[in-house]
Structures are given as C-alpha cells and as structure tokens.
Scaffold this motif. Structure first.
Motif, PDB file in Angstrom:
ATOM      1  N   SER A  81       0.841  -1.271   0.047  1.00  0.00           N
ATOM      2  CA  SER A  81       0.033  -0.138  -0.231  1.00  0.00           C
ATOM      3  C   SER A  81       0.871   1.304   0.074  1.00  0.00           C
ATOM      4  N   ASP A  82       0.473   2.184  -0.760  1.00  0.00           N
ATOM      5  CA  ASP A  82       1.363   3.460  -0.704  1.00  0.00           C
ATOM      6  C   ASP A  82       0.752   4.410   0.268  1.00  0.00           C
ATOM      7  N   GLY A  83      -0.241   4.265   0.950  1.00  0.00           N
ATOM      8  CA  GLY A  83      -0.750   5.139   2.013  1.00  0.00           C
ATOM      9  C   GLY A  83      -0.680   4.262   3.311  1.00  0.00           C
ATOM     10  N   GLY A  84      -0.097   3.214   3.518  1.00  0.00           N
ATOM     11  CA  GLY A  84       0.060   2.860   4.759  1.00  0.00           C
ATOM     12  C   GLY A  84       0.505   1.493   4.704  1.00  0.00           C
ATOM     13  N   PRO A  85       0.419   0.531   5.880  1.00  0.00           N
ATOM     14  CA  PRO A  85       0.913  -0.678   5.906  1.00  0.00           C
ATOM     15  C   PRO A  85       0.501  -1.714   4.830  1.00  0.00           C
ATOM     16  N   HIS A  86       1.384  -2.664   4.455  1.00  0.00           N
ATOM     17  CA  HIS A  86       0.596  -3.531   3.330  1.00  0.00           C
ATOM     18  C   HIS A  86      -0.644  -4.255   4.005  1.00  0.00           C
ATOM     19  N   ARG A  87      -1.111  -4.940   3.315  1.00  0.00           N
ATOM     20  CA  ARG A  87      -2.491  -5.874   3.672  1.00  0.00           C
ATOM     21  C   ARG A  87      -2.203  -7.212   3.219  1.00  0.00           C
ATOM     22  N   LYS A  88      -2.759  -8.032   4.110  1.00  0.00           N
ATOM     23  CA  LYS A  88      -2.722  -9.516   4.002  1.00  0.00           C
ATOM     24  C   LYS A  88      -4.392  -9.933   3.546  1.00  0.00           C
ATOM     25  N   TYR A  89      -4.342 -10.258   2.299  1.00  0.00           N
ATOM     26  CA  TYR A  89      -5.609 -10.633   1.566  1.00  0.00           C
ATOM     27  C   TYR A  89      -5.649 -12.236   1.738  1.00  0.00           C
ATOM     28  N   TYR A  90      -7.125 -12.528   2.127  1.00  0.00           N
ATOM     29  CA  TYR A  90      -7.276 -13.995   2.198  1.00  0.00           C
ATOM     30  C   TYR A  90      -8.063 -14.266   0.972  1.00  0.00           C
ATOM     31  N   ALA A  91      -7.971 -15.581   0.363  1.00  0.00           N
ATOM     32  CA  ALA A  91      -8.807 -16.166  -0.800  1.00  0.00           C
ATOM     33  C   ALA A  91      -9.138 -17.764  -0.348  1.00  0.00           C
ATOM     34  N   ILE A  92     -10.334 -17.981  -0.793  1.00  0.00           N
ATOM     35  CA  ILE A  92     -10.801 -19.320  -0.769  1.00  0.00           C
ATOM     36  C   ILE A  92     -10.117 -20.148  -1.471  1.00  0.00           C
ATOM     37  N   ASN A  93      -9.747 -21.280  -1.326  1.00  0.00           N
ATOM     38  CA  ASN A  93      -9.136 -22.147  -2.068  1.00  0.00           C
ATOM     39  C   ASN A  93      -9.868 -23.446  -2.238  1.00  0.00           C
ATOM     40  N   PRO A  94      -9.529 -24.582  -3.350  1.00  0.00           N
ATOM     41  CA  PRO A  94     -10.495 -25.505  -3.632  1.00  0.00           C
ATOM     42  C   PRO A  94     -10.829 -26.371  -2.473  1.00  0.00           C
ATOM     43  N   GLN A  95      -9.907 -26.322  -1.252  1.00  0.00           N
ATOM     44  CA  GLN A  95     -10.436 -27.261  -0.297  1.00  0.00           C
ATOM     45  C   GLN A  95     -11.430 -26.500   0.552  1.00  0.00           C
ATOM     46  N   GLY A  96     -11.387 -25.028   0.715  1.00  0.00           N
ATOM     47  CA  GLY A  96     -12.262 -24.269   1.525  1.00  0.00           C
ATOM     48  C   GLY A  96     -13.517 -24.107   0.530  1.00  0.00           C
ATOM     49  N   VAL A  97     -13.589 -24.151  -0.820  1.00  0.00           N
ATOM     50  CA  VAL A  97     -14.863 -24.436  -1.593  1.00  0.00           C
ATOM     51  C   VAL A  97     -15.505 -25.614  -1.154  1.00  0.00           C
ATOM     52  N   LYS A  98     -14.708 -26.729  -0.921  1.00  0.00           N
ATOM     53  CA  LYS A  98     -15.440 -28.054  -0.714  1.00  0.00           C
ATOM     54  C   LYS A  98     -16.069 -27.986   0.395  1.00  0.00           C
ATOM     55  N   SER A  99     -15.357 -27.484   1.673  1.00  0.00           N
ATOM     56  CA  SER A  99     -15.872 -27.226   3.035  1.00  0.00           C
ATOM     57  C   SER A  99     -17.033 -26.045   3.184  1.00  0.00           C
ATOM     58  N   LEU A 100     -16.824 -25.233   2.349  1.00  0.00           N
ATOM     59  CA  LEU A 100     -18.228 -24.286   2.044  1.00  0.00           C
ATOM     60  C   LEU A 100     -19.561 -25.135   1.637  1.00  0.00           C
ATOM     61  N   ASP A 101     -19.205 -25.666   0.504  1.00  0.00           N
ATOM     62  CA  ASP A 101     -20.273 -26.613   0.084  1.00  0.00           C
ATOM     63  C   ASP A 101     -21.058 -27.524   0.937  1.00  0.00           C
ATOM     64  N   ALA A 102     -20.268 -28.101   1.671  1.00  0.00           N
ATOM     65  CA  ALA A 102     -20.752 -29.292   2.681  1.00  0.00           C
ATOM     66  C   ALA A 102     -21.400 -28.606   3.839  1.00  0.00           C
ATOM     67  N   GLN A 103     -20.634 -27.217   4.124  1.00  0.00           N
ATOM     68  CA  GLN A 103     -21.634 -26.581   5.377  1.00  0.00           C
ATOM     69  C   GLN A 103     -22.549 -25.767   5.028  1.00  0.00           C
ATOM     70  N   LYS A 104     -22.823 -25.625   3.577  1.00  0.00           N
ATOM     71  CA  LYS A 104     -23.986 -24.997   2.959  1.00  0.00           C
ATOM     72  C   LYS A 104     -25.121 -26.047   3.110  1.00  0.00           C
ATOM     73  N   ALA A 105     -25.030 -27.287   2.846  1.00  0.00           N
ATOM     74  CA  ALA A 105     -25.794 -28.325   2.642  1.00  0.00           C
ATOM     75  C   ALA A 105     -26.401 -28.556   4.237  1.00  0.00           C
ATOM     76  N   SER A 106     -25.398 -28.670   5.183  1.00  0.00           N
ATOM     77  CA  SER A 106     -25.685 -28.791   6.616  1.00  0.00           C
ATOM     78  C   SER A 106     -26.676 -27.779   7.230  1.00  0.00           C
ATOM     79  N   TRP A 107     -26.273 -26.576   6.632  1.00  0.00           N
ATOM     80  CA  TRP A 107     -27.048 -25.268   7.124  1.00  0.00           C
ATOM     81  C   TRP A 107     -28.594 -25.477   6.774  1.00  0.00           C
TER      82      TRP A 107
END
Length: 116
Positions: free
Chosen positions: A66-92
């Motif tokens: 970042s030019d105007g402050g500290p750098h930022r750590k971004y998070y992204a969902i990966n294939p394992q996360g997508v699989k987990s999300l899909d399973a949790q959506k079904a349970s929900w």
C-alpha cells in the motif's frame, strides 16, 4: 435473541461465503459481514477465524503493498475451502429447514396446557 452464540457456530461458513464472492483483508471481511446483517460480529472473532481457516488449509493468502500505509494481507478461498463451504451450506440448509418447521408448528399448535 442474543446472536453471540449463533455467530460462533456459523462464523466459519460466513467467512468462507464472503471470500467465495471476493478475496479480502481482515477489516474488509468484517465490514462485509456486518453489511450482510451480522452486525454483532467482532473484529477479534473474524481475525481468529481467518487464522484458523488458513491453518486448516481452507484459505490461501497474499500480501498487497500500500502506498498510503502498511501492506495488507488478503485471504482467498481455495479448492479445499470451496469443498468445505459446499458441505457446510448443505448442513445449514438442513438445519434451517428443521428449525423453520419447528417454529412454524409452535405458532399454530396449542401448548401442553391446552392454551390456544
């Protein structure tokens, strides 16, 4: 109703759902959760959830300078996360349908002492 305990039970799936829409950094994810209606979500809870999901292998991360402050750590969902999300959506969905049925029945059926 105090939603604190409910949030603890669904924060993982809520964070995964937000990140499936778009990558984000900590405070951005908190803001997006609040904008979605989870106004009681705490900053520390979300940061802890991000660390836990990352350690479990459901998220990847990268740093954006970042030019105007500290750098930022971004998070992204990966294939394992997508699989987990899909399973949790079904349970929900199953859980929400069961609760909806119970609450609908509670509105229409007399209680145990015969009140209507």
């Amino acid at each position: 109703m105090d939603t604190t305990q409910l949030l603890k039970g669904v924060l993982d799936v809520a964070v995964l759902a937000v990140l499936r829409q778009e990558d984000g950094y900590g405070y951005d994810i908190v803001r997006r959760l609040r904008d979605a209606g989870l106004g009681d979500v705490g900053d520390a809870s979300v940061y802890g959830t991000l660390r836990r999901l990352y350690a479990a292998g459901s998220l990847s991360s990268y740093v954006v300078p970042s030019d105007g402050g500290p750098h930022r750590k971004y998070y992204a969902i990966n294939p394992q996360g997508v699989k987990s999300l899909d399973a949790q959506k079904a349970s929900w969905t199953d859980f929400a349908n069961a609760m909806t049925g119970l609450l609908a029945a509670a509105r229409t059926e007399p209680n145990a002492i015969g009140e209507k």
